[in-house]
Design an enzyme around this catalytic site. Structure first.
Site, PDB file in Angstrom:
ATOM      1  CG  HIS A   3      43.959  40.904  40.867  1.00 60.06           C
ATOM      2  ND1 HIS A   3      43.219  40.679  39.727  1.00 60.06           N
ATOM      3  CD2 HIS A   3      45.264  40.810  40.512  1.00 60.06           C
ATOM      4  CE1 HIS A   3      44.054  40.454  38.711  1.00 60.06           C
ATOM      5  NE2 HIS A   3      45.300  40.529  39.159  1.00 60.06           N
ATOM      6  CG  ASP A  51      38.984  40.477  40.782  1.00 60.31           C
ATOM      7  OD1 ASP A  51      38.418  40.908  39.760  1.00 60.31           O
ATOM      8  OD2 ASP A  51      40.236  40.463  40.922  1.00 60.31           O
ATOM      9  CG  ASP A  94      40.480  38.692  37.786  1.00 60.16           C
ATOM     10  OD1 ASP A  94      39.760  38.169  38.660  1.00 60.16           O
ATOM     11  OD2 ASP A  94      41.008  39.812  37.924  1.00 60.16           O
ATOM     12  CG  HIS A 153      42.539  46.726  42.831  1.00 59.48           C
ATOM     13  ND1 HIS A 153      42.928  45.792  43.764  1.00 59.48           N
ATOM     14  CD2 HIS A 153      42.451  46.059  41.653  1.00 59.48           C
ATOM     15  CE1 HIS A 153      43.065  44.600  43.173  1.00 59.48           C
ATOM     16  NE2 HIS A 153      42.765  44.741  41.895  1.00 59.48           N
TER      17      HIS A 153
HETATM   18 ZN   LIG Z   1      41.212  41.122  39.366  1.00 56.66          ZN
END
Ligand SMILES: [Zn+2]
Length: 337
Positions: free
Chosen positions: A162, A160, A247, A125
């Site tokens: 996200h 991931d 995740d 991120h």
């Molecule tokens: Zn994540």
């Protein structure tokens, strides 16, 4: 066969404060995955060195790096509503970024075949001038930029849950790094729609698979076969860098996805079989359930060794063909604009 397992005692000293899901204990769970992997005999410990400012500046503003270092050395604190740093975080972040550089050097020298890097803080991120979403320095992007500067063609394969907004943004206009992400959508950070395909010279070199909550392994693999495989085969990467966040596991407390631990092995094997000549370096990103972290790491390590481990059954369908068709069409429209 040698698979490097890279980690460092400093990663545990990156203190995110109480009640934060991105805890040092995550690394203990990940390390337990070695025992469970069934390929322990090919795993070799690797201790990283810090990345240099020059290496990190390929993807980050030098002024951001200087400010981050100062912030940490003065004791740290909160960088954004999700992200915090402590006194040791600068050192941990530079070691996490350096892990990829060091591991890739060993692979290039023929001393290892692949690497799994159990790093903290995570990276995907972090954007060029800002920490974000538990991430300080974009570890995978630092390696991708280093390899690209050597003339390599780099695939970033991000599963991931996200979207890796930082990695996407850093290479959005580049044709030497192909960024592929499968993630839950809508979810933090809000980016990663199928119509985000890259810009300018980089148009077509970003592939986003925004999946509905509860998407399971068979839909992942169907979408990868239909949408990702043609792009990756055309691009013909020399390196595959994996943003290995766990995740999207069905037990994860932060997301709503439907993968099992065995699915993470399947996702890793999928890309390994698609481009067998590309050298693989996997970076730990998210993953917040300890048992899921342990088992998913085990499945990923086994896959890196070319084995298939089934600590629990693969998740089952039904394949969401409507979702896949819709994102495929949205991507095609964006490419033709
Ligand atoms: Zn994540």
């Amino acid at each position: 066969m040698v698979i490097l397992f890279g980690t460092h005692p400093k990663f545990v000293e990156h203190d995110t404060g109480s009640l934060h899901p991105e805890t040092p204990e995550r690394l203990i769970a990940v390390k337990r995955g070695i025992q469970l992997s069934g390929v322990k005999e090919v795993i070799e410990d690797f201790i990283p060195e810090p990345a240099t400012l020059e290496q990190m500046s390929r993807v980050h503003e030098p002024s951001y790096l200087a400010a981050l270092e100062r912030f940490c050395l003065m004791g740290g604190g909160t960088l954004d509503p999700d992200t915090s740093a402590s006194m040791s975080s600068w050192e941990a972040a530079t070691l996490a970024a350096g892990a990829g550089i060091g591991a890739s050097a060993k692979i290039r020298a023929g001393e290892a075949d692949a690497a799994f890097l159990a790093v903290r803080p995570p990276g995907h991120h972090a954007v060029s001038d800002r920490a974000m979403g538990f991430c300080l320095v974009n570890n995978i992007a630092v390696l991708a930029a280093d390899l690209a500067s050597r003339g390599e063609r780099v695939l970033i394969y991000d599963f991931d849950a996200h979207h890796g907004n930082g990695s996407q943004e850093m290479f959005f206009e580049s044709s030497s790094v192909l960024y592929v992400s499968a993630h839950e959508y809508p979810l933090y950070p809000g980016t990663g729609r199928a119509r985000e395909v890259g810009r300018g010279e980089g148009k077509g070199y970003t592939v986003n698979l925004p999946f509905h909550a509860d998407t399971t392994g068979p839909s992942y693999l169907e979408a990868f076969d239909r949408v990702v495989a043609p792009c990756v085969e055309d691009f013909d990467p020399t390196w595959t860098l994996i943003s290995a966040g766990f995740d999207a596991h069905r037990k994860d407390p932060l997301t709503e996805m439907g993968l099992t631990s065995a699915d993470f092995g399947n996702l890793t094997l999928w890309v390994k079989n698609l481009v067998p000549h590309a050298k693989i370096v996997a970076f730990l990103e998210g993953g917040y359930d300890f048992a899921a972290l342990e088992q998913s790491t085990a499945a990923t390590l086994a896959a890196l060794a070319g084995e298939s481990l089934k600590p629990e059954p693969n998740s089952y369908g039904p394949i969401n063909f409507d979702m896949i068709k819709a994102l495929e069409e949205s991507r095609k429209r964006a490419l033709s604009e």
